[in-house]
Write a protein that holds these residues in place. Structure first.
Motif, PDB file in Angstrom:
ATOM      1  N   ILE A 176      22.997  15.799 -13.573  1.00 18.20           N
ATOM      2  CA  ILE A 176      24.239  15.129 -13.935  1.00 18.20           C
ATOM      3  C   ILE A 176      25.317  15.601 -12.961  1.00 18.20           C
ATOM      4  O   ILE A 176      25.575  16.800 -12.849  1.00 18.20           O
ATOM      5  N   HIS A 177      25.941  14.653 -12.283  1.00 17.27           N
ATOM      6  CA  HIS A 177      27.028  14.957 -11.344  1.00 17.27           C
ATOM      7  C   HIS A 177      28.313  14.377 -11.918  1.00 17.27           C
ATOM      8  O   HIS A 177      28.341  13.186 -12.270  1.00 17.27           O
ATOM      9  N   PHE A 178      29.373  15.186 -11.990  1.00 19.81           N
ATOM     10  CA  PHE A 178      30.641  14.672 -12.489  1.00 19.81           C
ATOM     11  C   PHE A 178      31.800  15.539 -12.016  1.00 19.81           C
ATOM     12  O   PHE A 178      31.597  16.687 -11.605  1.00 19.81           O
ATOM     13  N   VAL A 179      32.985  14.959 -12.046  1.00 23.14           N
ATOM     14  CA  VAL A 179      34.205  15.640 -11.599  1.00 23.14           C
ATOM     15  C   VAL A 179      35.237  15.536 -12.712  1.00 23.14           C
ATOM     16  O   VAL A 179      35.370  14.489 -13.343  1.00 23.14           O
ATOM     17  N   GLU A 180      35.960  16.622 -12.935  1.00 20.15           N
ATOM     18  CA  GLU A 180      37.021  16.619 -13.945  1.00 20.15           C
ATOM     19  C   GLU A 180      38.336  17.071 -13.312  1.00 20.15           C
ATOM     20  O   GLU A 180      38.354  17.944 -12.442  1.00 20.15           O
ATOM     21  N   VAL A 181      39.419  16.422 -13.749  1.00 14.54           N
ATOM     22  CA  VAL A 181      40.780  16.769 -13.339  1.00 14.54           C
ATOM     23  C   VAL A 181      41.627  16.905 -14.606  1.00 14.54           C
ATOM     24  O   VAL A 181      41.310  16.301 -15.629  1.00 14.54           O
ATOM     25  N   PRO A 182      42.707  17.670 -14.551  1.00 15.21           N
ATOM     26  CA  PRO A 182      43.550  17.803 -15.743  1.00 15.21           C
ATOM     27  C   PRO A 182      44.279  16.494 -16.047  1.00 15.21           C
ATOM     28  O   PRO A 182      44.721  15.799 -15.135  1.00 15.21           O
ATOM     29  N   GLU A 183      44.383  16.188 -17.331  1.00 16.27           N
ATOM     30  CA  GLU A 183      45.128  14.994 -17.735  1.00 16.27           C
ATOM     31  C   GLU A 183      46.624  15.269 -17.770  1.00 16.27           C
ATOM     32  O   GLU A 183      47.418  14.415 -17.399  1.00 16.27           O
ATOM     33  N   ASP A 184      47.020  16.447 -18.241  1.00 18.42           N
ATOM     34  CA  ASP A 184      48.435  16.820 -18.326  1.00 18.42           C
ATOM     35  C   ASP A 184      48.720  17.805 -17.205  1.00 18.42           C
ATOM     36  O   ASP A 184      48.345  18.975 -17.276  1.00 18.42           O
TER      37      ASP A 184
ATOM     38  N   VAL B  47      51.579  21.271 -17.147  1.00 12.80           N
ATOM     39  CA  VAL B  47      51.283  22.591 -17.713  1.00 12.80           C
ATOM     40  C   VAL B  47      50.835  23.549 -16.618  1.00 12.80           C
ATOM     41  O   VAL B  47      50.568  23.136 -15.485  1.00 12.80           O
ATOM     42  N   ASP B  48      50.709  24.827 -16.956  1.00 15.38           N
ATOM     43  CA  ASP B  48      50.333  25.841 -15.974  1.00 15.38           C
ATOM     44  C   ASP B  48      48.829  25.792 -15.651  1.00 15.38           C
ATOM     45  O   ASP B  48      48.074  25.005 -16.222  1.00 15.38           O
ATOM     46  N   MET B  49      48.423  26.649 -14.738  1.00 12.98           N
ATOM     47  CA  MET B  49      47.034  26.678 -14.269  1.00 12.98           C
ATOM     48  C   MET B  49      46.057  26.910 -15.411  1.00 12.98           C
ATOM     49  O   MET B  49      45.044  26.227 -15.515  1.00 12.98           O
ATOM     50  N   ALA B  50      46.334  27.875 -16.274  1.00 17.32           N
ATOM     51  CA  ALA B  50      45.411  28.181 -17.372  1.00 17.32           C
ATOM     52  C   ALA B  50      45.198  26.956 -18.252  1.00 17.32           C
ATOM     53  O   ALA B  50      44.063  26.627 -18.616  1.00 17.32           O
ATOM     54  N   ALA B  51      46.255  26.255 -18.571  1.00 13.74           N
ATOM     55  CA  ALA B  51      46.144  25.067 -19.421  1.00 13.74           C
ATOM     56  C   ALA B  51      45.407  23.944 -18.697  1.00 13.74           C
ATOM     57  O   ALA B  51      44.613  23.217 -19.313  1.00 13.74           O
ATOM     58  N   GLN B  52      45.643  23.779 -17.401  1.00 17.14           N
ATOM     59  CA  GLN B  52      44.914  22.753 -16.644  1.00 17.14           C
ATOM     60  C   GLN B  52      43.421  23.060 -16.620  1.00 17.14           C
ATOM     61  O   GLN B  52      42.589  22.179 -16.797  1.00 17.14           O
TER      62      GLN B  52
ATOM     63  N   VAL C 180      44.200  22.122  -9.954  1.00 13.38           N
ATOM     64  CA  VAL C 180      42.758  22.366  -9.913  1.00 13.38           C
ATOM     65  C   VAL C 180      41.987  21.071 -10.154  1.00 13.38           C
ATOM     66  O   VAL C 180      42.451  20.179 -10.874  1.00 13.38           O
ATOM     67  N   GLU C 181      40.832  20.985  -9.550  1.00 13.06           N
ATOM     68  CA  GLU C 181      39.865  19.904  -9.762  1.00 13.06           C
ATOM     69  C   GLU C 181      38.484  20.553  -9.635  1.00 13.06           C
ATOM     70  O   GLU C 181      38.295  21.421  -8.779  1.00 13.06           O
TER      71      GLU C 181
END
Length: 118
Positions: A22-30, A33-38, A106-107
């Motif tokens: 399974i290949h996938f990429v995630e990015v923060p929606e919000d 917010v700071d790095m930890a939340a992202q 981050v991504e």
């Protein structure tokens, strides 16, 4: 073996499955917010994607992490270590980059194994 694409659009699929991977990429929606939340947003999204593909974070094989500020590495590492089950850390690369959305810190691109019932 067929390629399975989850929620394909004209630019990407939420996940692509081929030959048990399974290949996938995630990015923060919000991004306000700071790095930890992202990072936590990405992890929650990754768990949902894995569940949709009948897998979980213990089946991660590799992760490529793109960050915009090297000073965020300690925060990333703390969240990463808290999120992963003991003994299940995948291979990992971390690169400092400029992301297309300047508010994204981050991504993460993931590769995981499918769960197979024999």
């Amino acid at each position: 073996m067929n390629i399975q694409r989850i929620n394909p659009t004209s630019r990407w699929s939420d996940a692509t499955i081929y030959n048990g991977l399974i290949h996938f990429v995630e990015v923060p929606e919000d991004t306000a917010v700071d790095m930890a939340a992202q990072v936590r947003q990405i992890f929650a999204q990754a768990e949902a994607t894995l569940a949709q593909c009948q897998s979980d974070k213990s089946r991660l094989i590799s992760a490529t992490i793109y960050i915009t500020d090297i000073a965020d590495v300690p925060v990333l590492n703390r969240e990463w270590e808290a999120w992963l089950p003991a003994g299940c850390a995948p291979s990992r690369a971390c690169l400092k980059v400029e992301l297309l959305n300047p508010a994204m810190r981050v991504e993460i691109a993931f590769v995981a194994a499918e769960m197979r019932v024999l």
